[in-house]
Design a protein around this motif. Sequence first.
Motif, mmCIF file in Angstrom:
data_model
loop_
_atom_site.group_PDB
_atom_site.id
_atom_site.type_symbol
_atom_site.label_atom_id
_atom_site.label_comp_id
_atom_site.label_asym_id
_atom_site.label_seq_id
_atom_site.Cartn_x
_atom_site.Cartn_y
_atom_site.Cartn_z
ATOM 1 N N LEU A 393 0.809 -1.218 0.000
ATOM 2 C CA LEU A 393 0.000 0.000 0.000
ATOM 3 C C LEU A 393 0.842 1.268 0.000
ATOM 4 C CD1 LEU A 393 -2.949 -0.851 2.426
ATOM 5 C CD2 LEU A 393 -3.004 -0.640 -0.060
ATOM 6 N N TRP A 394 2.098 1.166 0.400
ATOM 7 C CA TRP A 394 2.939 2.370 0.427
ATOM 8 C C TRP A 394 3.100 2.966 -0.965
ATOM 9 C CZ3 TRP A 394 7.558 2.475 -2.290
ATOM 10 C CH2 TRP A 394 8.038 1.257 -2.732
ATOM 11 N N ARG A 395 2.894 2.166 -2.004
ATOM 12 C CA ARG A 395 3.006 2.670 -3.380
ATOM 13 C C ARG A 395 1.843 3.584 -3.750
ATOM 14 N NH1 ARG A 395 6.936 -0.425 -5.946
ATOM 15 N NH2 ARG A 395 7.410 -2.418 -4.941
ATOM 16 N N THR A 396 0.759 3.579 -2.967
ATOM 17 C CA THR A 396 -0.413 4.388 -3.287
ATOM 18 C C THR A 396 -0.346 5.784 -2.684
ATOM 19 O OG1 THR A 396 -1.674 3.622 -1.343
ATOM 20 C CG2 THR A 396 -1.804 2.283 -3.337
ATOM 21 N N THR A 397 0.721 6.110 -1.971
ATOM 22 C CA THR A 397 0.828 7.420 -1.326
ATOM 23 C C THR A 397 2.159 8.061 -1.718
ATOM 24 O OG1 THR A 397 0.672 8.564 0.803
ATOM 25 C CG2 THR A 397 1.856 6.466 0.765
ATOM 26 N N ARG A 398 2.580 9.087 -0.980
ATOM 27 C CA ARG A 398 3.848 9.769 -1.277
ATOM 28 C C ARG A 398 5.003 8.841 -0.925
ATOM 29 N NH1 ARG A 398 0.679 13.443 1.625
ATOM 30 N NH2 ARG A 398 -0.090 15.215 0.409
ATOM 31 N N TRP A 399 5.590 8.219 -1.944
ATOM 32 C CA TRP A 399 6.600 7.191 -1.704
ATOM 33 C C TRP A 399 7.828 7.753 -1.008
ATOM 34 C CZ3 TRP A 399 11.386 7.991 -3.685
ATOM 35 C CH2 TRP A 399 11.499 8.893 -4.745
ATOM 36 N N TRP A 400 8.206 9.000 -1.321
ATOM 37 C CA TRP A 400 9.416 9.569 -0.718
ATOM 38 C C TRP A 400 9.231 9.780 0.787
ATOM 39 C CZ3 TRP A 400 8.512 14.191 1.667
ATOM 40 C CH2 TRP A 400 7.374 14.905 1.253
ATOM 41 N N GLN A 401 8.005 10.137 1.190
ATOM 42 C CA GLN A 401 7.732 10.323 2.612
ATOM 43 C C GLN A 401 7.834 8.984 3.353
ATOM 44 O OE1 GLN A 401 3.729 11.625 3.549
ATOM 45 N NE2 GLN A 401 4.488 12.976 5.152
ATOM 46 N N VAL A 402 7.290 7.946 2.751
ATOM 47 C CA VAL A 402 7.361 6.619 3.357
ATOM 48 C C VAL A 402 8.809 6.149 3.423
ATOM 49 C CG1 VAL A 402 6.632 4.218 3.137
ATOM 50 C CG2 VAL A 402 5.042 6.052 2.559
ATOM 51 N N LEU A 403 9.581 6.423 2.383
ATOM 52 C CA LEU A 403 10.974 5.988 2.338
ATOM 53 C C LEU A 403 11.794 6.661 3.439
ATOM 54 C CD1 LEU A 403 12.313 3.985 0.369
ATOM 55 C CD2 LEU A 403 13.299 5.942 -0.810
ATOM 56 N N LEU A 404 11.599 7.959 3.634
ATOM 57 C CA LEU A 404 12.319 8.667 4.696
ATOM 58 C C LEU A 404 11.926 8.144 6.075
ATOM 59 C CD1 LEU A 404 12.235 12.354 3.384
ATOM 60 C CD2 LEU A 404 14.221 10.840 3.520
ATOM 61 N N THR A 405 10.625 7.943 6.285
ATOM 62 C CA THR A 405 10.161 7.413 7.572
ATOM 63 C C THR A 405 10.719 6.025 7.812
ATOM 64 O OG1 THR A 405 8.107 8.670 7.295
ATOM 65 C CG2 THR A 405 8.119 6.936 8.960
ATOM 66 N N ASP A 406 10.760 5.220 6.764
ATOM 67 C CA ASP A 406 11.315 3.878 6.852
ATOM 68 C C ASP A 406 12.780 3.933 7.282
ATOM 69 O OD1 ASP A 406 11.839 1.220 6.618
ATOM 70 O OD2 ASP A 406 11.506 1.088 4.462
ATOM 71 N N ALA A 407 13.549 4.840 6.690
ATOM 72 C CA ALA A 407 14.967 4.962 7.035
ATOM 73 C C ALA A 407 15.148 5.380 8.492
ATOM 74 C CB ALA A 407 15.646 5.961 6.099
ATOM 75 N N VAL A 408 14.320 6.313 8.951
ATOM 76 C CA VAL A 408 14.408 6.759 10.353
ATOM 77 C C VAL A 408 14.092 5.603 11.301
ATOM 78 C CG1 VAL A 408 13.393 8.281 12.075
ATOM 79 C CG2 VAL A 408 13.935 9.164 9.797
ATOM 80 N N LEU A 409 13.047 4.835 10.987
ATOM 81 C CA LEU A 409 12.687 3.692 11.832
ATOM 82 C C LEU A 409 13.815 2.668 11.881
ATOM 83 C CD1 LEU A 409 8.959 3.042 10.845
ATOM 84 C CD2 LEU A 409 9.816 3.956 13.000
ATOM 85 N N THR A 410 14.455 2.437 10.739
ATOM 86 C CA THR A 410 15.559 1.471 10.700
ATOM 87 C C THR A 410 16.724 1.952 11.561
ATOM 88 O OG1 THR A 410 14.899 0.930 8.436
ATOM 89 C CG2 THR A 410 17.019 0.119 9.182
ATOM 90 N N GLY A 411 17.032 3.246 11.471
ATOM 91 C CA GLY A 411 18.098 3.794 12.311
ATOM 92 C C GLY A 411 17.765 3.717 13.788
ATOM 93 N N LEU A 412 16.515 4.010 14.155
ATOM 94 C CA LEU A 412 16.102 3.925 15.563
ATOM 95 C C LEU A 412 16.173 2.497 16.079
ATOM 96 C CD1 LEU A 412 13.032 6.356 15.620
ATOM 97 C CD2 LEU A 412 15.312 6.749 16.567
ATOM 98 N N LEU A 413 15.897 1.541 15.203
ATOM 99 C CA LEU A 413 15.991 0.139 15.606
ATOM 100 C C LEU A 413 17.420 -0.212 16.000
ATOM 101 C CD1 LEU A 413 14.358 -2.533 15.777
ATOM 102 C CD2 LEU A 413 15.085 -3.005 13.448
ATOM 103 N N ALA A 414 18.376 0.290 15.237
ATOM 104 C CA ALA A 414 19.781 0.054 15.581
ATOM 105 C C ALA A 414 20.157 0.756 16.880
ATOM 106 C CB ALA A 414 20.680 0.513 14.437
ATOM 107 N N CYS A 415 19.570 1.916 17.128
ATOM 108 C CA CYS A 415 19.897 2.673 18.345
ATOM 109 C C CYS A 415 19.373 2.010 19.615
ATOM 110 C CB CYS A 415 19.337 4.089 18.240
ATOM 111 S SG CYS A 415 20.179 5.105 16.998
#
Length: 667
Positions: A393-415
């Motif tokens: 479903l992420w393809r149906t919205t602003r993909w760049w916004q989802v991509l940035l949020t995804d990257a932040v979540l991945t970084g927080l997971l490592a933290c």
Amino acid sequence: MVFQLVHGRLTGVDVVSIASPPTILALFGLLQALPGDPEEQAKAWADRLASRVMKSEAAQSRRLLGGDVKRINLVYGLVHEARDVESAPAGGSLDASRVLDIVSYYCAVSPRRLVVTGAAGSGKTVLALRLMLGLLKVRQPGDPVPVRFSLSGWDAEKEEFREFAVRQLMLIHQCARQRAETLFDGHRVLPVLDGLDEMDPTLAGSGGFASALAPRACKALEKLNDEQQDDDAAPLILTCRSSHYDALIREGRLRDAARISIAPVSAAQACAYLTARFSDGGVRVQSRWRRVVDELQARPQGPLAQALSTPWRLTLAATAYRNRASDPGELVDLGGPSAVNEHLLARYVNAATRSTRGRGYTAPEVHRWLHRLARGLERQAGSPHTDLVLHELWRTTRWWQVLLTDAVLTGLLACLLLPLCLIVSSPQALFVLIGAGALFCVFGALLSYDVGPPARVAWSNLRSPSKVLRLVAEIALGLVWGALAAVLLGLGIAVLGPAIGIRPGFGSQYVVHRAMVFGLAAGLAFGLVSGIRNAIASEQTSAADPRLAVREDIAFGAAVGLGSGVAGGLVSATTFGVSEGFVYGLCGGLLAGFASAFAAGATGGRVGLRYLAFLLCSVGRLPLRLGLFMDWAYDAGLMRLSGSAYQFRHRELQRWLADHPYPVDGS
């Protein structure tokens, strides 16, 4: 074994014996022998796929019928346009009566290529579902499995049919690529292709009909005509609106196929359906429906009879006026079929929401959420899509916004590993390690635009002797490769030691010893991670629960990440000491595992995190617990299921919701 080597109880000769060619060949032979006979394995895969399709499509058939106590017996007839069909009966009906039922009809067609046409909402999907279920009931081992594919997701101008079918088996029915390719290439799948008329954008003001020069549909027919099984045309079933298929015939048709057309629901059938659905306790219809029934009987060819001449419209009317306080008699005063249809669609969501309990949703918010989903499908690149797959479903919205949020979540997971800095003597070094790992995860997520199919996990596999044997074999093979690496490291240091300042003596022996320990432990760690990954991996997910794919992907990524962390701790402990060495190795292994799973998606986890990022980006526009809402919409009759994909109950409903962001006054 590693413990013995660390404490000097295992010599280099023992390590060399572990990495001997006979040991490697024996383990490779064991791993190759585990899968079994390919032909029998393919049959078992087909049987499991048939079981899943039967379960999901039977539930879908029941959901489409809803609370109906009487099923409309659709009647169809052969359209005499195909001159190259060897044999095809003149016609039949959905259920056996005095004519052939749909399963007997299809089995009498030669070659077994069938095109089902009819008006919008005439029951093409219902007929295809009944045919699929009937074929599955009489299926023998080795027979192909009927699988329904939505053609709206196929760009025939850019993708071959084989790739589309394999992709759908992976996405919708959760098959691994190898399994999907084996099933398709072995002709163990009977494609049931739904919605040829939905492959191309619709014309403005056409009521949802696509252009007669629809390039994707024409290309699809061209490629389907090339599909062969042995020396005959490959069997398949295709559905399309009659008017659209008639227009496409000018450009080309499906060769070697019989075409049937579903007849409209007669006024007498509509009256019988409404009387059975809304009986007054006897043989008469409820008084509030009396005006509608009288109009149908008095004017069987009138505007209301035309408006209610399909199963979909009858379902709309029955749902919209399910409430006993409503007055369906107002349908008589609306005029033409288009006005009746618009009125029923405007009431449908509200009526379905009020009659479905469980989550406390209000009709306006349900309408708003469904509009967002429908609008996203209609605005996707190319033709409008119909499949709502949760992790896509992420393809149906602003993909760049989802991509940035995804990257932040991945970084927080490592933290989340930062608290480990409190238990080591040199927290600065560990902080740098975790920070570097977090940055690597962030950049890895930013570069991972596409996410693969979700990984499936089956903890029950650990109760399977063959899976446990494979786990042991892979750990042993990892140990063998580690021993080989240890020998090479030891020899390399022994030969090159003087060149890099390691002089012969006790010091050089210690370095060689530690290098061999590191290689052996690293191999064991690799075998452990690989074994865990393959042991708990499952190539199937229940198609009846689309949310399961997301949950299992996250669980799989977490399991592999934790296994990698333990393995990393083991390697580091053998090299730098048991106490702090294990902590450093644990952090390094976890970071590597998380990066592999949640950043790169190599071992699972990427799909689940991308879905979570989509939910966070959709706060205020969609419910946070979207999966629960989709399940509720399915129970309410607003959605249907195709494998693990949700779809709107009807394409007409999807288009109407996409064009109406707010409920219509009076609904």
